[in-house]
Design a protein around this motif. Structure first.
Motif, PDB file in Angstrom:
ATOM      1  N   MET A  21      14.537   5.374  -1.573  1.00 26.79           N
ATOM      2  CA  MET A  21      14.347   6.812  -1.827  1.00 26.79           C
ATOM      3  C   MET A  21      12.882   7.220  -1.714  1.00 26.79           C
ATOM      4  O   MET A  21      12.562   8.390  -1.538  1.00 26.79           O
ATOM      5  CB  MET A  21      14.857   7.150  -3.228  1.00 26.79           C
ATOM      6  CG  MET A  21      16.322   6.814  -3.408  1.00 26.79           C
ATOM      7  SD  MET A  21      16.942   7.340  -5.035  1.00 26.79           S
ATOM      8  CE  MET A  21      15.939   6.356  -6.133  1.00 26.79           C
ATOM      9  N   LEU A  22      11.975   6.231  -1.866  1.00 30.04           N
ATOM     10  CA  LEU A  22      10.539   6.551  -1.832  1.00 30.04           C
ATOM     11  C   LEU A  22       9.913   6.237  -0.474  1.00 30.04           C
ATOM     12  O   LEU A  22       8.752   6.591  -0.234  1.00 30.04           O
ATOM     13  CB  LEU A  22       9.799   5.742  -2.910  1.00 30.04           C
ATOM     14  CG  LEU A  22      10.241   5.981  -4.362  1.00 30.04           C
ATOM     15  CD1 LEU A  22       9.566   4.975  -5.280  1.00 30.04           C
ATOM     16  CD2 LEU A  22       9.899   7.411  -4.783  1.00 30.04           C
ATOM     17  N   VAL A  57       0.848  -1.186   0.000  1.00 31.10           N
ATOM     18  CA  VAL A  57       0.000   0.000   0.000  1.00 31.10           C
ATOM     19  C   VAL A  57       0.888   1.241   0.000  1.00 31.10           C
ATOM     20  O   VAL A  57       1.743   1.383   0.881  1.00 31.10           O
ATOM     21  CB  VAL A  57      -0.930   0.008   1.229  1.00 31.10           C
ATOM     22  CG1 VAL A  57      -1.759   1.290   1.257  1.00 31.10           C
ATOM     23  CG2 VAL A  57      -1.819  -1.228   1.213  1.00 31.10           C
ATOM     24  N   VAL A  58       0.683   2.088  -0.992  1.00 28.80           N
ATOM     25  CA  VAL A  58       1.538   3.287  -1.120  1.00 28.80           C
ATOM     26  C   VAL A  58       0.702   4.509  -1.488  1.00 28.80           C
ATOM     27  O   VAL A  58      -0.440   4.386  -1.936  1.00 28.80           O
ATOM     28  CB  VAL A  58       2.615   3.088  -2.214  1.00 28.80           C
ATOM     29  CG1 VAL A  58       3.539   1.931  -1.876  1.00 28.80           C
ATOM     30  CG2 VAL A  58       1.973   2.876  -3.575  1.00 28.80           C
ATOM     31  N   GLU A  59       1.302   5.663  -1.306  1.00 28.43           N
ATOM     32  CA  GLU A  59       0.679   6.915  -1.751  1.00 28.43           C
ATOM     33  C   GLU A  59       0.668   6.949  -3.283  1.00 28.43           C
ATOM     34  O   GLU A  59       1.547   6.368  -3.932  1.00 28.43           O
ATOM     35  CB  GLU A  59       1.502   8.125  -1.252  1.00 28.43           C
ATOM     36  CG  GLU A  59       1.531   8.295   0.257  1.00 28.43           C
ATOM     37  CD  GLU A  59       0.174   8.722   0.811  1.00 28.43           C
ATOM     38  OE1 GLU A  59      -0.695   9.198   0.028  1.00 28.43           O
ATOM     39  OE2 GLU A  59      -0.041   8.546   2.031  1.00 28.43           O
ATOM     40  N   PRO A  60      -0.295   7.676  -3.862  1.00 23.89           N
ATOM     41  CA  PRO A  60      -0.366   7.752  -5.333  1.00 23.89           C
ATOM     42  C   PRO A  60       0.939   8.171  -5.988  1.00 23.89           C
ATOM     43  O   PRO A  60       1.348   7.585  -6.997  1.00 23.89           O
ATOM     44  CB  PRO A  60      -1.464   8.797  -5.565  1.00 23.89           C
ATOM     45  CG  PRO A  60      -2.339   8.706  -4.365  1.00 23.89           C
ATOM     46  CD  PRO A  60      -1.444   8.348  -3.215  1.00 23.89           C
ATOM     47  N   ALA A  61       1.625   9.148  -5.405  1.00 22.59           N
ATOM     48  CA  ALA A  61       2.869   9.618  -6.034  1.00 22.59           C
ATOM     49  C   ALA A  61       3.921   8.507  -6.035  1.00 22.59           C
ATOM     50  O   ALA A  61       4.696   8.363  -6.999  1.00 22.59           O
ATOM     51  CB  ALA A  61       3.397  10.849  -5.294  1.00 22.59           C
ATOM     52  N   ASP A 107       3.073   6.033  -8.695  1.00 23.93           N
ATOM     53  CA  ASP A 107       3.511   6.529 -10.007  1.00 23.93           C
ATOM     54  C   ASP A 107       5.011   6.345 -10.202  1.00 23.93           C
ATOM     55  O   ASP A 107       5.473   5.954 -11.275  1.00 23.93           O
ATOM     56  CB  ASP A 107       3.147   8.014 -10.150  1.00 23.93           C
ATOM     57  CG  ASP A 107       1.642   8.221 -10.253  1.00 23.93           C
ATOM     58  OD1 ASP A 107       0.915   7.232 -10.504  1.00 23.93           O
ATOM     59  OD2 ASP A 107       1.188   9.359 -10.071  1.00 23.93           O
ATOM     60  N   ALA A 108       5.771   6.626  -9.149  1.00 29.43           N
ATOM     61  CA  ALA A 108       7.232   6.509  -9.251  1.00 29.43           C
ATOM     62  C   ALA A 108       7.646   5.064  -9.506  1.00 29.43           C
ATOM     63  O   ALA A 108       8.510   4.789 -10.350  1.00 29.43           O
ATOM     64  CB  ALA A 108       7.880   7.038  -7.972  1.00 29.43           C
ATOM     65  N   PHE A 109       7.035   4.159  -8.776  1.00 25.49           N
ATOM     66  CA  PHE A 109       7.351   2.731  -8.995  1.00 25.49           C
ATOM     67  C   PHE A 109       6.926   2.290 -10.401  1.00 25.49           C
ATOM     68  O   PHE A 109       7.636   1.565 -11.081  1.00 25.49           O
ATOM     69  CB  PHE A 109       6.663   1.857  -7.936  1.00 25.49           C
ATOM     70  CG  PHE A 109       7.446   1.709  -6.660  1.00 25.49           C
ATOM     71  CD1 PHE A 109       8.723   1.155  -6.668  1.00 25.49           C
ATOM     72  CD2 PHE A 109       6.902   2.113  -5.445  1.00 25.49           C
ATOM     73  CE1 PHE A 109       9.445   1.014  -5.487  1.00 25.49           C
ATOM     74  CE2 PHE A 109       7.619   1.968  -4.257  1.00 25.49           C
ATOM     75  CZ  PHE A 109       8.895   1.429  -4.271  1.00 25.49           C
ATOM     76  N   GLU A 110       5.753   2.737 -10.800  1.00 25.97           N
ATOM     77  CA  GLU A 110       5.283   2.328 -12.126  1.00 25.97           C
ATOM     78  C   GLU A 110       6.261   2.769 -13.205  1.00 25.97           C
ATOM     79  O   GLU A 110       6.619   2.004 -14.104  1.00 25.97           O
ATOM     80  CB  GLU A 110       3.888   2.904 -12.402  1.00 25.97           C
ATOM     81  CG  GLU A 110       3.364   2.452 -13.761  1.00 25.97           C
ATOM     82  CD  GLU A 110       1.934   2.908 -14.033  1.00 25.97           C
ATOM     83  OE1 GLU A 110       1.305   3.522 -13.141  1.00 25.97           O
ATOM     84  OE2 GLU A 110       1.457   2.651 -15.155  1.00 25.97           O
ATOM     85  N   THR A 115      -1.273  -0.680 -10.504  1.00 23.27           N
ATOM     86  CA  THR A 115      -2.186  -0.475  -9.383  1.00 23.27           C
ATOM     87  C   THR A 115      -3.297  -1.513  -9.447  1.00 23.27           C
ATOM     88  O   THR A 115      -3.940  -1.658 -10.475  1.00 23.27           O
ATOM     89  CB  THR A 115      -2.789   0.939  -9.444  1.00 23.27           C
ATOM     90  OG1 THR A 115      -1.745   1.889  -9.179  1.00 23.27           O
ATOM     91  CG2 THR A 115      -3.915   1.100  -8.422  1.00 23.27           C
ATOM     92  N   PHE A 116      -3.506  -2.229  -8.334  1.00 26.80           N
ATOM     93  CA  PHE A 116      -4.555  -3.248  -8.325  1.00 26.80           C
ATOM     94  C   PHE A 116      -5.821  -2.796  -7.632  1.00 26.80           C
ATOM     95  O   PHE A 116      -6.893  -3.328  -7.872  1.00 26.80           O
ATOM     96  CB  PHE A 116      -4.036  -4.549  -7.708  1.00 26.80           C
ATOM     97  CG  PHE A 116      -3.660  -5.515  -8.773  1.00 26.80           C
ATOM     98  CD1 PHE A 116      -2.665  -5.188  -9.689  1.00 26.80           C
ATOM     99  CD2 PHE A 116      -4.335  -6.714  -8.937  1.00 26.80           C
ATOM    100  CE1 PHE A 116      -2.338  -6.047 -10.726  1.00 26.80           C
ATOM    101  CE2 PHE A 116      -4.018  -7.575  -9.979  1.00 26.80           C
ATOM    102  CZ  PHE A 116      -3.017  -7.247 -10.863  1.00 26.80           C
TER     103      PHE A 116
END
Lengths: 350, 350, 350, 350
Positions: free
Chosen positions: B348-349, B298-302, B305-308, B315-316
């Motif tokens: 870093m994230l 579970v992560v923040e939207p930003a 996006d960075a991982f994607e 995103t599931f």
């Protein structure tokens, strides 16, 4: 005691039946294709809905009508959004899937498809491109499965939502007559006809032996309908039977009074309201508010059984606390004294 | 940086590819019908599952396999119960409906079909006789859509439930290799083969170019499978390609070590666990517990996006608080150093 | 002049219509599921066919009945053998294909399915294993599309052939009443019921408003029928309308005379024979021999047009020499004087 | 002895296989959706066909491609006209019917759809309005089922006919490479691409492991294709495998020579002509003239059996006199010396 099981427990309203008797020996071509009764009924319905650019087609029953309408407006890979209790989702033995199309149910629990819940389904279905059924249509019912009647505001809201998402709109009108003649209704037949791509005027549940009249504005469905009706087994050989019945229902009476189609529904509604008010007075809580010919009450299981045995009511939902939502239905054939007899009986169960 | 998007991002494991190269000039009859590689692979799989009375058939991919399996075990008016997130319910563009059958989703939210939720669907569908799709089958997935691995107890419970309701059982094994080689797994291939009517050993997501091996115990599906496979467009002309790959995957190595099919999955799992432990250590909360080759956080939207952008994660689920559940997938081709590089980036994230 | 277009040009025989009027206010449960009229009609039909182990189900029309029967006896990959002019092959807009099944037409040109031509189709379809639709059923019609009546010998021959190939047998009886009451007929209802897996007693074309009674011996179809009927849109809400009509048709008259169902057909046949004999006398060549209520003659195009304009006849075939085979149909409503008027007219065209 | 059973008896041409090996470790997104190999192959094919407005989509095999193409260009109630021996009519286990559409076979016996026979089917199907499947498409094959190669004149004639009847045109190109490189061929790939709505460049039968490239000009099919491919189970997870193979087949060689796709077909054709000429010299009569990689000869049953046992030939037709039409197929993998060895063997049977 008179049964309150359904609005298709009897035959036809006497005026409808008489029309069939009167025309019995006439010879017509088959299949609703050009006999004078079908043509006349088409014309009467076009006038009633206020559009002369629509096609009017006669179907044999609700499931068949829904299937043809949905098939004719969805491509193989497209789906129809409706509430989870929508008739096409639960009560038609997978008839939509049987034509290869997918039903996309929302979590709406009151029978009304809401923009918010529809939007959730829409967003989900659009989230992984070609891997998901693409929504292309909404299906709504007036009155709803639970007897609810759409207000103009609510109806416009879902139509606006559908249009903004480029979805077609189909309205199942199996009990449309009851809805549009119900107390407080502010939605007109003409307004519906202006906004949806196809809808039908139910006959089976409003005093005909059988039959629904589909009003089609969508060009794609107009072209497909005749073929699909045959292919799906929904084309009646003696098509004029449908024309004759709808003619009788929509012919303007000589005395200037309302046409039979609405009169029959008002009669059913009046009994339903009498029933509702009596039941509420006796202390039976309403399940979901209804002003149409179906009324639902929450009762203990034993009471549900007693009503079922006596007047044929059916259980529509088993609630978390074990109580049951049971349904009473009035029709054109229900009389006020039938309701009073029922209420006398109900008094003993209250 | 190495992508973690999927377990079908690369070609085939080198041993598999080599087998294709080695057999390239052999001439065989087509369609998996009797070439020596298919026959040999069938025999190896029968031994692996511990039953010589099953049919083993080779399919081209997951959707095709699911469709053939479901079509072959359901009559037109029957339906298959699965979780609402089941692959056949959401990710196959209505492929089951396209064959005329109906998917009956439960409210299970963790990817595991539970007897309790299945029972609710079953009771509802049985409540109005012929007016509803009749449940006749359950569909489960191991590992689940969310990487969950079925324990023997949980698996036996749903199988017991299905049997007591006379429902057939189909297990989607697209990631079965990963599940059965996962840490703590207590469910054996033989036990699955004893209990279900049909299941498949996924190849596409476990080091093959493509291909799934369906193991069929159900007599009705045995008879239908060959014809349905052709009719549904799922029959490969050069069928031996499937035989050659599964032969390579299940052939006992001379050194007595484990067969390639399980080795490849263990490699993927090991990387996935390394990834999971590293991410947890960095403070990323797990979405649903997984011991298999898919890991969800579970992560923040930003951050999503960075991982994607960096490693192709998808995103599931969008959670009620706006956070996202994103998926990392390891495959036979993932190396520990790839994971470490990812974790460096994740730091870093965090 | 009275039309000779079809046997569904009028409403219902007066006795049938009266039965509907008489029962109009009765309340019954819906869908043919247990109302007393349907149950009674079922019993009467079981007696008429001489089997108490068959299911009797009521359908709304021919196409719907054919589709349900075929779907219920064929698996997805199986096909039905019939003559190239078979109703299901040409006149139902692909209704069988719409359910995913395949029609396998023979080259029989006279409306009778022959063992020789059926064998050719069978052998061909069996020639490449799973790559071809597997024949599993035959479909025959009595009377045929061209009015032909099956002799017992011919009927037994095709049934023997079908049984020896393990094919199910379905008999479309849309005009069975006319066939079995035709001059020289030697095939009995009981013999048919002994030999076929399912057949129907047509009502639409024999004096009912609509309706066909399917007699089912096949266990698979018995189980599927109720669900398929709903799924295919062929289930009538006011199911008792079907029961009432078939009750009236098969109820033994107090005077010991024949039941109405056969009487109506005899009346149609008598007019058809009068018509045939008159036409032949006038020099119109018969197209194919018929003793039932449909009669076909070969005429010049201009004569075809004149008949069509006058009495609604339709062209059934354009012959190689440009002449046309046109059809005259008599019904329960045709009177001898109607035929005589037609013959007077025909004299002018002879 | 080398088998002549089929053009899918071997794996892949070495250049194709090498391309798969070379790209094996690359990571790509799945499903042909945007990976560089698929995109590049699409571009190469657009150049080869001379149109940049077409969509190019990659399919897994012939039946799947045919089904998607037909489904995407026909509405539920429409049908496709093809010859009676058309692959979709006889060799795909009813795959078109399985999607609800109807195949309308002509009486053409040589594999070429002719305007005359197509017109007969068209006229018949249009003769009773909505009661018949409406023709909306033609399906042709180049080379035909019997190895025949369409001349430009013949091709233009059927295209003109189809256009004048507002029918879409689909060309099955499973063996298009062989047809277009055959001796005397005067039809160009560009001309085909100009005239048809969709066609495909077969890979399976021309040196690939599997795969067909569909070229789509029709807007309706363009929109439907991605969804239908998934829904029909024809979407490959590792889609890049298709891109890599077609890239290798259509990439311009550095030496300026012809691309591999045509080279492979020329090789097969050269062997087939050598075979044909040799057989004819030995006195075996040709069944139907062919200049492509399939060759058919008429032989006694015993000879058919001998060839089948020796080189895997199959019987395609049993002739009225009991003789058989058997098929020899050459592929990219056939060598002239294989043909000579076969001819030596044939000499003993001549």
């Amino acid at each position: 005691m008179r049964q309150f099981r359904n609005d298709y427990s009897e035959g036809a309203a006497p005026q409808i039946l008489q029309a069939l008797v009167d025309t019995n020996y006439e010879q017509t071509v088959g299949y609703t294709d050009g006999d004078p009764h079908c043509e006349h009924a088409r014309e009467l319905i076009r006038q009633a809905v206020g559009r002369d650019d629509v096609d009017v087609e006669f179907c044999i029953g609700g499931t068949s009508t829904n299937v043809i309408g949905v098939t004719g407006m969805l491509r193989d890979w497209e789906g129809v959004i409706c509430t989870k209790d929508g008739h096409i989702n639960v009560h038609e033995t997978g008839a939509i899937a049987a034509t290869g199309r997918t039903v996309l149910p929302t979590q709406d629990a009151d029978g009304f498809l809401s923009p918010d819940e529809a939007e959730k389904v829409y967003q989900f279905q659009m989230s992984t491109g070609r891997h998901m059924t693409r929504p292309a249509m909404i299906y709504i019912t007036n009155a709803t499965e639970f007897g609810g009647v759409w207000t103009k505001a609510k109806f416009d809201a879902i139509c606006d939502w559908a249009r903004s998402h480029e979805l077609r709109i189909f309205l199942d009108g199996a009990r449309l007559a009851s809805a549009l003649t119900s107390e407080g209704n502010d939605l007109s037949l003409r307004h519906i006809a202006e906004r949806v791509d196809a809808f039908y005027l139910g006959g089976t549940k409003n005093g005909m032996l059988f039959g629904e009249a589909m009003v089609i504005a969508d060009p794609r469905l107009k072209e497909s309908f005749p073929f699909l009706q045959k292919e799906r087994g929904g084309l009646m050989a003696k098509g004029r039977l449908l024309g004759v019945q709808f003619e009788a229902a929509f012919e303007q009476p000589a005395d200037g009074s309302e046409v039979l189609y609405w009169k029959l529904a008002r009669q059913a509604n009046a009994c339903a309201i009498r029933l509702r008010d009596g039941m509420v007075k006796l202390g039976f809580p309403v399940y979901l508010p209804s002003t149409s010919n179906q009324q639902f009450f929450v009762v203990e299981p034993a009471v549900a059984d007693a009503f079922e045995k006596a007047v044929g009511t059916e259980t529509f939902a088993v609630l978390p606390d074990g109580k049951r939502a049971i349904r009473f239905v009035c029709s054109w054939a229900t009389k006020p004294e039938d309701v009073d007899e029922l209420l006398d009986f109900a008094k003993m169960l209250a």
